[in-house]
Design a protein around this motif. Structure first.
Motif, PDB file in Angstrom:
ATOM      1  N   SER A 184      65.194 -15.794 -33.986  1.00 31.41           N
ATOM      2  CA  SER A 184      64.406 -14.760 -34.671  1.00 31.41           C
ATOM      3  C   SER A 184      64.447 -13.492 -33.834  1.00 31.41           C
ATOM      4  N   LEU A 185      64.683 -12.381 -34.481  1.00 35.49           N
ATOM      5  CA  LEU A 185      64.784 -11.104 -33.790  1.00 35.49           C
ATOM      6  C   LEU A 185      63.478 -10.330 -33.937  1.00 35.49           C
ATOM      7  N   PRO A 186      63.047  -9.659 -32.886  1.00 36.49           N
ATOM      8  CA  PRO A 186      61.805  -8.876 -32.992  1.00 36.49           C
ATOM      9  C   PRO A 186      62.016  -7.644 -33.857  1.00 36.49           C
ATOM     10  N   SER A 187      60.954  -7.109 -34.330  1.00 33.15           N
ATOM     11  CA  SER A 187      61.021  -5.902 -35.146  1.00 33.15           C
ATOM     12  C   SER A 187      61.507  -4.735 -34.293  1.00 33.15           C
ATOM     13  N   PRO A 188      62.496  -3.984 -34.756  1.00 34.38           N
ATOM     14  CA  PRO A 188      63.006  -2.874 -33.942  1.00 34.38           C
ATOM     15  C   PRO A 188      61.973  -1.746 -33.857  1.00 34.38           C
ATOM     16  N   ALA A 189      62.120  -1.017 -32.778  1.00 37.64           N
ATOM     17  CA  ALA A 189      61.221   0.118 -32.581  1.00 37.64           C
ATOM     18  C   ALA A 189      61.582   1.244 -33.542  1.00 37.64           C
ATOM     19  N   LEU A 190      60.580   1.774 -34.194  1.00 36.25           N
ATOM     20  CA  LEU A 190      60.806   2.848 -35.154  1.00 36.25           C
ATOM     21  C   LEU A 190      61.017   4.161 -34.409  1.00 36.25           C
ATOM     22  N   PRO A 191      62.110   4.878 -34.755  1.00 31.98           N
ATOM     23  CA  PRO A 191      62.324   6.159 -34.071  1.00 31.98           C
ATOM     24  C   PRO A 191      61.368   7.229 -34.593  1.00 31.98           C
ATOM     25  N   TYR A 192      60.903   8.050 -33.688  1.00 33.33           N
ATOM     26  CA  TYR A 192      60.099   9.214 -34.050  1.00 33.33           C
ATOM     27  C   TYR A 192      60.586  10.394 -33.230  1.00 33.33           C
ATOM     28  N   GLU A 193      59.911  11.478 -33.310  1.00 31.16           N
ATOM     29  CA  GLU A 193      60.425  12.719 -32.740  1.00 31.16           C
ATOM     30  C   GLU A 193      60.612  12.647 -31.244  1.00 31.16           C
ATOM     31  N   ASN A 194      59.717  11.974 -30.530  1.00 37.00           N
ATOM     32  CA  ASN A 194      59.802  11.933 -29.073  1.00 37.00           C
ATOM     33  C   ASN A 194      60.719  10.821 -28.557  1.00 37.00           C
ATOM     34  N   SER A 195      60.942   9.750 -29.352  1.00 34.35           N
ATOM     35  CA  SER A 195      61.745   8.618 -28.885  1.00 34.35           C
ATOM     36  C   SER A 195      63.165   8.605 -29.446  1.00 34.35           C
ATOM     37  N   PHE A 196      63.553   9.583 -30.232  1.00 32.15           N
ATOM     38  CA  PHE A 196      64.872   9.547 -30.867  1.00 32.15           C
ATOM     39  C   PHE A 196      65.995   9.678 -29.840  1.00 32.15           C
ATOM     40  N   ASP A 197      65.843  10.541 -28.863  1.00 37.57           N
ATOM     41  CA  ASP A 197      66.910  10.737 -27.880  1.00 37.57           C
ATOM     42  C   ASP A 197      67.144   9.484 -27.045  1.00 37.57           C
ATOM     43  N   SER A 198      66.091   8.797 -26.641  1.00 32.45           N
ATOM     44  CA  SER A 198      66.251   7.579 -25.834  1.00 32.45           C
ATOM     45  C   SER A 198      66.890   6.451 -26.643  1.00 32.45           C
ATOM     46  N   LEU A 199      66.509   6.320 -27.900  1.00 29.57           N
ATOM     47  CA  LEU A 199      67.120   5.280 -28.745  1.00 29.57           C
ATOM     48  C   LEU A 199      68.584   5.600 -29.040  1.00 29.57           C
ATOM     49  N   TYR A 200      68.918   6.854 -29.189  1.00 26.32           N
ATOM     50  CA  TYR A 200      70.301   7.225 -29.462  1.00 26.32           C
ATOM     51  C   TYR A 200      71.199   6.896 -28.272  1.00 26.32           C
ATOM     52  N   LYS A 201      70.750   7.158 -27.053  1.00 25.57           N
ATOM     53  CA  LYS A 201      71.544   6.831 -25.867  1.00 25.57           C
ATOM     54  C   LYS A 201      71.699   5.319 -25.710  1.00 25.57           C
ATOM     55  N   GLN A 202      70.654   4.569 -26.070  1.00 27.92           N
ATOM     56  CA  GLN A 202      70.720   3.116 -25.928  1.00 27.92           C
ATOM     57  C   GLN A 202      71.722   2.482 -26.888  1.00 27.92           C
ATOM     58  N   PHE A 203      71.670   2.860 -28.154  1.00 26.49           N
ATOM     59  CA  PHE A 203      72.500   2.201 -29.155  1.00 26.49           C
ATOM     60  C   PHE A 203      73.864   2.869 -29.327  1.00 26.49           C
ATOM     61  N   SER A 204      74.044   4.092 -28.899  1.00 27.31           N
ATOM     62  CA  SER A 204      75.353   4.731 -29.027  1.00 27.31           C
ATOM     63  C   SER A 204      76.352   4.090 -28.075  1.00 27.31           C
ATOM     64  N   ILE A 205      75.908   3.654 -26.882  1.00 26.12           N
ATOM     65  CA  ILE A 205      76.805   2.985 -25.938  1.00 26.12           C
ATOM     66  C   ILE A 205      77.252   1.646 -26.511  1.00 26.12           C
ATOM     67  N   PHE A 206      76.345   0.919 -27.130  1.00 29.37           N
ATOM     68  CA  PHE A 206      76.672  -0.385 -27.706  1.00 29.37           C
ATOM     69  C   PHE A 206      77.578  -0.256 -28.910  1.00 29.37           C
ATOM     70  N   GLY A 207      77.374   0.759 -29.706  1.00 22.89           N
ATOM     71  CA  GLY A 207      78.110   0.873 -30.958  1.00 22.89           C
ATOM     72  C   GLY A 207      79.448   1.570 -30.824  1.00 22.89           C
ATOM     73  N   PHE A 208      79.581   2.509 -29.889  1.00 18.07           N
ATOM     74  CA  PHE A 208      80.785   3.337 -29.847  1.00 18.07           C
ATOM     75  C   PHE A 208      81.615   3.142 -28.590  1.00 18.07           C
ATOM     76  N   GLY A 209      81.310   2.187 -27.751  1.00 18.58           N
ATOM     77  CA  GLY A 209      82.158   1.883 -26.610  1.00 18.58           C
ATOM     78  C   GLY A 209      81.617   2.419 -25.307  1.00 18.58           C
ATOM     79  N   ALA A 210      82.519   2.846 -24.402  1.00 19.53           N
ATOM     80  CA  ALA A 210      82.148   3.213 -23.043  1.00 19.53           C
ATOM     81  C   ALA A 210      81.697   4.661 -22.979  1.00 19.53           C
ATOM     82  N   ASP A 211      81.407   5.078 -21.737  1.00 23.02           N
ATOM     83  CA  ASP A 211      80.958   6.451 -21.526  1.00 23.02           C
ATOM     84  C   ASP A 211      82.101   7.421 -21.791  1.00 23.02           C
ATOM     85  N   SER A 212      81.711   8.679 -21.925  1.00 17.26           N
ATOM     86  CA  SER A 212      82.727   9.707 -22.188  1.00 17.26           C
ATOM     87  C   SER A 212      83.660   9.905 -21.013  1.00 17.26           C
ATOM     88  N   SER A 213      83.217   9.502 -19.822  1.00 13.47           N
ATOM     89  CA  SER A 213      84.085   9.672 -18.653  1.00 13.47           C
ATOM     90  C   SER A 213      85.265   8.717 -18.673  1.00 13.47           C
TER      91      SER A 213
END
Length: 605
Positions: free
Chosen positions: A178-207
């Motif tokens: 069973s998976l926990p309910s994901p955290a809902l993005p809002y104005e202050n947490s959007f940048d942190s969630l984007y950095k977390q899931f963009s690495i998982f979804g799109f591969g390695a760092d830009s370097s």
């Protein structure tokens, strides 16, 4: 005072003994009431009736001890239930007569002595459990012929995994399945969630990313690169092949990558009346009209896909080499679709710079009936380095021949054997189903000589066409033997080309030898003798000799035809096993050959 204390203790002990007897008597009475109408093996739970007076109740208070209510009818006595037979080795669907051996029922436990007379196993595999489970056990039964000619039962029990369903074998989630309910993005947490899931979804760092300009400047492909194809309007696509996904169904968008040989098989779902002429996966044009880019750079040349061979396969797995023209899928009646792609083999040659030099494809076409809802297809990609040498050839076994694969043939030179790359370009004979074809009017349908499969075919000769006897005799011999007739046959399925001693020459015999006024070949018979070579547990098929017997006419053609204008010409082939009966060998007992020193018995001798 002491007497009073003793009497008091004796009275207390008597009261205690009396209370124990009363309690035991009540327990025995209760037990006898609870087990009424049931056996000792059954456990029944009784809910006692509440006799207490509730609020507003007018029920009288019963007098005497409380007793549970006994059911009106006694419960049935069921006894012991049989142990469920879930193991596959305990199941036997063909065991219909209890206590009697059922013939050819290999899983029948009553057939311990009758197995030696079995001819085959009526049921070769028994599986337990549901088909919707991830795995289930299976029992396999087969017969082996002993040296004495009797049958011997061989059984195997194993666990089989079901690859047609999605099963979770292991997981690394801390929360289990069973998976926990994901955290809902809002104005202050959007940048942190984007950095977390963009690495998982799109591969390695830009370097770690390779610049796009550096990739395009590479002249050729590197290991693991997807091959690119030339699409209309100047676009670039990907070279894809069907492969099985989670199930056996074909996934048609799987890319073929550079230097990774691929061999897969999957099934296409076919609706015959709708998909015969419209489904791209069934047409050979889908796999031949391909143009590959030689490299990844912008000015790379285009390498076309060349068709090496197209083989037509019949219902009996007999194959005939075709010219490959006008072989699109066609619906013949409501239940048959012909010229359907069954197997595709790609051979791609490349150089040291990673650029493609040549690309070729070989296809096997067959038919599909309405009853076959799932069409099985095979796909293969091979990469061969173009170093100026010979292209790797295909074999018919490793090392021994495999039944159903073509005989490997070639021609002898001074120090080696030359042969075609494709197995279809080998020793052949007239097609089995083409007996009514004219011997002198082509083209003739031919089939490769398959190891272990005897065959008889032929053609018809019209006597009015026999005007030039010597010319007709030469043409008939070429028709019976086939074009580019080979003179040597490989003794093993993987005999090397640089070892002529591992190849067997074809011995030709023409009978009768006396010359006639008009001598033409009436039949051609191939007799291939083979033996089992190697260990007793894993024998390998080896060809030891091959004879060609050509029978000509000993009288006039008019007498042979019996007054008819048509004369049948026959071609046949037979495989003759010449191996001796295999017997297990044992090492000889070593002999003791010990020598004593010359002065061993000194000074007595």
């Amino acid at each position: 005072m002491a007497v009073f204390s003793a009497a008091r203790s004796l009275l207390s002990f008597a009261c205690f003994f009396l209370s124990v007897i009363t309690f035991s008597s009540n327990q025995n009475t209760t037990s006898s009431v609870l087990t009424t109408g049931a056996t000792a093996e059954q456990n029944f739970t009784f809910i006692p009736t509440d006799y207490s007076t509730g609020f507003g109740s007018t029920s009288p208070t019963p007098s005497g001890p409380l007793k549970p209510r006994v059911p009106a009818e006694p419960l049935p006595v069921s006894g012991f239930l049989p142990i469920p037979q879930t193991s596959a080795d305990r199941l036997c669907p063909c065991d219909e007569l209890p206590g009697v051996c059922d013939m050819n029922c290999c899983c029948d436990r009553e057939c311990t002595e009758e197995v030696v007379l079995f001819t085959s196993c009526s049921i070769s595999a028994v599986r337990s459990g549901s088909e919707q489970l991830c795995s289930r056990n299976a029992a396999h039964y087969s017969l082996r012929t002993t040296i004495d000619g009797y049958s011997e039962l061989q059984s195997a029990f194993q666990e089989e995994a079901n690859y047609d369903i999605f099963c979770i074998q292991s997981h690394n989630s801390m929360d289990g399945l069973s998976l926990p309910s994901p955290a809902l993005p809002y104005e202050n947490s959007f940048d942190s969630l984007y950095k977390q899931f963009s690495i998982f979804g799109f591969g390695a760092d830009s370097s770690d990313e390779v610049p796009f300009a550096d990739v395009q400047t590479s002249p050729g492909y590197q290991y693991g690169d997807v091959l690119e194809t030339a699409e209309p309007i100047g676009l670039r696509g990907r070279f894809c092949l069907p492969t099985p996904g989670v199930t056996a169904d074909c996934v048609n968008n799987n890319p073929a990558v550079f230097l990774q040989d691929l061999s897969s098989g999957c099934s296409q779902r076919v609706v015959l009346d709708q998909d015969c002429s419209s489904l791209p996966a069934l047409s050979m044009n889908t796999y031949t009209n391909i143009q590959l880019f030689a490299g990844k750079n912008a000015d790379a040349v285009v390498v076309p896909m060349g068709v090496v061979s197209v083989i037509l396969q019949s219902s009996g797995d007999a194959q005939t080499v075709s010219d490959g023209e006008n072989l699109l899928p066609v619906l013949l009646g409501p239940t048959l679709c012909v010229n359907v792609v069954l197997k595709v083999v790609y051979v791609i040659r490349y150089n040291s710079a990673g650029e493609l030099v040549n690309a070729s494809v070989s296809l096997v076409l067959g038919f599909v009936l309405r009853a076959a809802v799932m069409l099985k297809q095979e796909f293969q990609v091979m990469y061969i380095k173009d170093d100026g040498g010979e292209v790797a050839v295909q074999f018919s076994g490793n090392p021994g021949y495999v039944v159903g694969l073509p005989i490997v043939s070639g021609k002898r030179t001074t120090d080696r054997i030359t042969r075609s790359v494709e197995l279809g370009d080998t020793m052949s004979l007239l097609h089995v189903s083409a007996e009514d074809q004219d011997c002198l009017l082509g083209p003739h349908q031919r089939s490769p000589v398959l190891f272990g499969l005897d065959s008889v075919s032929g053609c018809t000769l019209r006597l009015e066409d026999v005007t030039n006897c010597s010319l007709v005799s030469q043409l008939l011999l070429e028709v019976l033997r086939g074009p580019d007739y080979p003179l040597d046959v490989a003794s093993f399925g993987n005999s090397p080309l640089d070892n002529p001693l591992d190849w067997v020459q074809i011995k030709t015999t023409i009978s009768p030898t006396d010359a006639q006024s008009c001598s033409i070949p009436l039949s051609r018979h191939l007799e291939i003798e083979w033996t089992k070579y190697g260990a007793l547990v894993n024998p390998q098929a080896q060809i030891v000799s091959i004879k060609e017997v050509i029978r000509t006419n000993s009288s006039s053609l008019v007498l042979l035809s019996g007054g008819s204008s048509i004369l049948p010409i026959r071609s046949s082939m037979a495989f003759v096993p010449v191996s001796a009966a295999a017997r297990p060998g044992y090492r000889a007992t070593p002999s003791i050959n010990a020598t004593l020193p010359f002065d061993f018995f000194f000074p007595f001798v």
